[in-house]
Scaffold this active site. Structure first.
Site, PDB file in Angstrom:
ATOM      1  N   ASP A   1     -22.209  40.342 -68.276  1.00 12.42           N
ATOM      2  CA  ASP A   1     -22.762  40.234 -69.618  1.00 12.42           C
ATOM      3  C   ASP A   1     -22.622  38.793 -70.098  1.00 12.42           C
ATOM      4  OD1 ASP A   1     -23.884  42.246 -71.188  1.00 12.42           O
ATOM      5  OD2 ASP A   1     -22.165  42.352 -72.525  1.00 12.42           O
TER       6      ASP A   1
ATOM      7  N   TYR B   1     -21.500  35.856 -72.634  1.00 15.95           N
ATOM      8  CA  TYR B   1     -20.464  35.760 -73.671  1.00 15.95           C
ATOM      9  C   TYR B   1     -21.116  35.997 -75.033  1.00 15.95           C
ATOM     10  CZ  TYR B   1     -17.623  33.519 -70.031  1.00 15.95           C
ATOM     11  OH  TYR B   1     -16.920  33.243 -68.889  1.00 15.95           O
TER      12      TYR B   1
ATOM     13  N   PHE C   1     -20.483  33.161 -66.320  1.00 14.26           N
ATOM     14  CA  PHE C   1     -19.145  32.563 -66.371  1.00 14.26           C
ATOM     15  C   PHE C   1     -19.113  31.191 -67.052  1.00 14.26           C
ATOM     16  CE2 PHE C   1     -18.737  35.555 -62.810  1.00 14.26           C
ATOM     17  CZ  PHE C   1     -17.590  36.242 -63.182  1.00 14.26           C
TER      18      PHE C   1
ATOM     19  N   HIS D   1     -11.963  40.863 -59.893  1.00 14.23           N
ATOM     20  CA  HIS D   1     -12.576  40.010 -60.911  1.00 14.23           C
ATOM     21  C   HIS D   1     -11.566  38.945 -61.354  1.00 14.23           C
ATOM     22  CE1 HIS D   1     -14.516  38.872 -64.716  1.00 14.23           C
ATOM     23  NE2 HIS D   1     -15.612  39.398 -64.208  1.00 14.23           N
TER      24      HIS D   1
END
Length: 226
Positions: free
Chosen positions: A66, A68, A79, A189
């Site tokens: 998703d 931010y 990221f 993750h």
């Protein structure tokens, strides 16, 4: 939703952009704005990952979930956050792992990963937009169909790519990838909640460069300049 795409991607994805679900998604995004909600990233940045990493130049895929959802963070690369924004915890852990893998890696003072994208690292989120301050708010609106198609087309039309699948969500996408012709590296993750369960010590960045060398491709210069 701006749909100006790098020509190589447009050739691959043009028909998909015309499908009913994508038109419904575009209507949904317009409705969000008409209702007064702020949507991240801004329209001109939604397809940044594709425009910084042309289809025929993709070497590595790093899959996020998703964008931010805070002000000024998302700019279309998984990221990654724009300069001047606090580096998010998952990216901090990615930097820590890089520093452990490469003795000369210096942890940058920002989180803008455009330099990776420009070298052939497709920084792809499964969902490309989000409502401000509401994580996951644009999931199951159509984006996943689109980005699954992206992964499937990369798998079908390219060979020798490195897919970095971190965490259970990303690893579910392995079914879209022909593992006989591509390289899949899996780990936990990099989130603080899971990084110690196998992300740290995975050596994925160094392994990626080793694979690229074996494929006769230039390696990724992971160092981000301040």
């Amino acid at each position: 939703m701006a749909t100006a795409l790098e020509p190589g991607w447009l050739k691959v994805l043009g028909p998909e952009l015309e499908k009913p679900y994508m038109k419904e998604l575009k209507s949904f995004l317009l409705e969000e704005k008409q209702k007064g909600f702020t949507v991240y990233p801004k329209g001109s940045d939604i397809f940044n990952a594709f425009n910084h990493t042309p289809f025929d130049q993709v070497k590595v895929v790093i899959l996020g979930q998703d964008p931010y959802h805070g002000p000024g963070q998302a700019h279309g690369l998984s990221f990654s956050v724009q300069k001047g924004i606090t580096v998010p915890p998952s990216l901090k852990n990615m930097y820590k792992e890089l520093a452990a893998e490469f003795k000369d890696f210096k942890i940058p003072n920002h989180g803008n990963l455009t330099a990776w994208a420009d070298q052939g690292v497709l920084l792809l989120n499964a969902t490309l937009t989000v409502r401000a301050h509401e994580a996951g708010s644009h999931q199951n609106k159509g984006w996943e169909n689109f980005t699954n198609h992206v992964i499937a087309e990369l798998s079908a039309q390219r060979s020798g790519l490195v897919f970095l699948l971190w965490g259970r969500f990303a690893q579910q996408k392995e079914s879209l990838i022909d593992t006989n012709k591509h390289h899949v590296l899996k780990a936990a993750h990099p989130s603080p909640f899971s990084a110690y369960n196998g992300f740290f010590g995975s050596n994925h960045f160094a392994k990626t460069n080793e694979i690229l060398t074996q494929e006769g491709l230039s390696h990724i210069h992971w160092q981000i300049e301040d």
